[in-house]
Design a protein around this motif. Structure first.
Motif, PDB file in Angstrom:
ATOM      1  N   ALA A   1       0.827  -1.206   0.000  1.00 10.86           N
ATOM      2  CA  ALA A   1       0.000   0.000   0.000  1.00 10.86           C
ATOM      3  C   ALA A   1       0.859   1.253   0.000  1.00 10.86           C
ATOM      4  CB  ALA A   1      -0.937   0.006   1.205  1.00 10.86           C
TER       5      ALA A   1
ATOM      6  N   ARG B   1      -6.827  -0.890   2.226  1.00  9.76           N
ATOM      7  CA  ARG B   1      -7.806  -1.965   2.308  1.00  9.76           C
ATOM      8  C   ARG B   1      -7.195  -3.219   1.670  1.00  9.76           C
ATOM      9  NH1 ARG B   1     -10.960   2.500   0.541  1.00  9.76           N
ATOM     10  NH2 ARG B   1     -10.770   1.778  -1.608  1.00  9.76           N
ATOM     11  N   GLY B   2      -6.907  -4.211   2.491  1.00 11.32           N
ATOM     12  CA  GLY B   2      -6.375  -5.466   1.973  1.00 11.32           C
ATOM     13  C   GLY B   2      -4.895  -5.441   1.675  1.00 11.32           C
ATOM     14  N   ALA B   3      -4.206  -4.354   2.008  1.00 12.83           N
ATOM     15  CA  ALA B   3      -2.759  -4.280   1.799  1.00 12.83           C
ATOM     16  C   ALA B   3      -2.159  -3.381   2.866  1.00 12.83           C
ATOM     17  CB  ALA B   3      -2.429  -3.748   0.410  1.00 12.83           C
TER      18      ALA B   3
ATOM     19  N   PRO C   1       1.782  -9.897   8.219  1.00 11.73           N
ATOM     20  CA  PRO C   1       1.918 -10.847   7.113  1.00 11.73           C
ATOM     21  C   PRO C   1       3.352 -11.334   6.918  1.00 11.73           C
ATOM     22  CG  PRO C   1       1.598  -8.628   6.258  1.00 11.73           C
ATOM     23  CD  PRO C   1       1.335  -8.564   7.738  1.00 11.73           C
TER      24      PRO C   1
ATOM     25  N   VAL D   1      -4.853   4.126  -1.691  1.00 10.61           N
ATOM     26  CA  VAL D   1      -6.230   3.663  -1.878  1.00 10.61           C
ATOM     27  C   VAL D   1      -7.045   4.591  -2.764  1.00 10.61           C
ATOM     28  CG1 VAL D   1      -6.268   2.392   0.290  1.00 10.61           C
ATOM     29  CG2 VAL D   1      -6.977   4.780   0.270  1.00 10.61           C
TER      30      VAL D   1
ATOM     31  N   LYS E   1       0.819  -7.074  -5.604  1.00  6.81           N
ATOM     32  CA  LYS E   1      -0.255  -7.400  -4.676  1.00  6.81           C
ATOM     33  C   LYS E   1       0.320  -8.251  -3.551  1.00  6.81           C
ATOM     34  CE  LYS E   1      -3.898  -7.303  -8.192  1.00  6.81           C
ATOM     35  NZ  LYS E   1      -4.995  -8.060  -8.881  1.00  6.81           N
ATOM     36  N   PRO E   2      -0.199  -8.121  -2.324  1.00  9.93           N
ATOM     37  CA  PRO E   2       0.344  -8.895  -1.199  1.00  9.93           C
ATOM     38  C   PRO E   2       0.339 -10.394  -1.501  1.00  9.93           C
ATOM     39  CG  PRO E   2      -1.127  -7.207  -0.408  1.00  9.93           C
ATOM     40  CD  PRO E   2      -1.268  -7.206  -1.897  1.00  9.93           C
TER      41      PRO E   2
END
Length: 273
Positions: A9, A15-17, A45, A243, A266-267
């Motif tokens: 991010a 959101r989600g990263a 993570p 974002v 992407k993660p």
């Protein structure tokens, strides 16, 4: 080398990263494992991906929170794990090997200030200060043109255009393969030099053409693509997209300048060079 995106991010956890963090591992009997940056939230993570006790080193591109602040959490993990902590703050972590950290000058002081909390009115304050990052980490300054060896990887630092001291990082393995990480930067000659002939160029693209007009902070997709093209990098991976930015717009901007393959980080995504 294998590159794994941990946090992708831009500027803050999205959101989600989570914020910036990337793992590089070598394919050897005794692998070298390094992380590039450890931004806000990324420690979670990261622990799902690698045993942080087995990291060969950590390289911080610069000292903005979205690139380094989870070092404070890793400090706690490395110092107060019962395997290492003997209950005496003055001896915290002294029985474990310290993890090498390569970062701009002042990193230890910056992170220690972020972690330290005045005991205030605590009835059990004993005057001990548990914020000595030397207990867990061994700090080495990076500078423009510096070269450091971590296991089988060579790390070269290139000073780039950003409001604070910031470096692009060129990572070369024993076979001569190269991954370049832009860190945070606008378009500049040193970034092109860092990415020259790279097998993979991991490049930020936090800004969008026509919307974000400030210079000397971040790249747009167009400028990231132009740097990759001028550097003749073999592949471009765009990252650090906040974002409020449409990834497809940024990718399209880059495609207008760069003729090679383009991906969006992407993660959990991995690349091997």
């Amino acid at each position: 080398m294998r590159l794994t995106a941990i946090g992708t991010a831009g500027s803050f956890p999205g959101r989600g990263a989570l914020a910036s963090c990337y793992l590089i591992e070598t394919d050897e009997d005794t692998p070298t494992r390094i992380i590039l940056d450890l931004g806000s939230g990324a420690l979670s993570p990261l622990q799902e991906t690698v045993d942080t006790d087995r990291l060969s080193g950590i390289v911080l591109s610069h000292l903005h929170p979205d690139h380094c602040m989870d070092m404070t959490g890793l400090y706690v993990k490395h110092c107060f794990d019962p395997k290492f902590f003997n209950g005496d703050i003055s001896d915290t972590g002294t029985i474990r090997t310290r993890t090498p950290v390569f970062a701009p000058a002042g990193a230890k002081e910056r992170l220690s200030r972020a972690y330290y909390t005045d005991p205030g009115k605590s009835p059990v304050a004993n005057g001990g200060d548990d914020s000595d990052f030397d207990h867990a980490f061994e700090f080495t300054d990076i500078d423009h043109g510096s070269r450091h060896q971590i296991g089988s990887l060579t790390i070269e630092s290139f000073l780039v255009d950003h409001p604070v001291e910031a470096y692009a990082l060129r990572i070369t393995d024993a076979a001569g393969k190269v991954i370049t990480y832009s860190g945070d930067s606008d378009e500049c000659d040193n970034l092109v030099a860092a990415a020259k002939d790279a097998d993979l160029f991991l490049c930020e693209a936090a800004f969008q053409e026509d919307r974000d007009t400030a210079r000397g902070i971040h790249l747009t997709g167009k400028r990231a693509g132009r740097v990759a093209q001028n550097a003749e990098a073999s592949a471009l991976v765009l990252t650090h997209i906040p974002v409020w930015t449409d990834c497809s717009i940024v990718r399209g901007e880059a495609a207008g300048e760069y003729r090679g393959p383009i991906e969006l980080a992407k993660p959990g995504a991995t690349w091997t060079v």
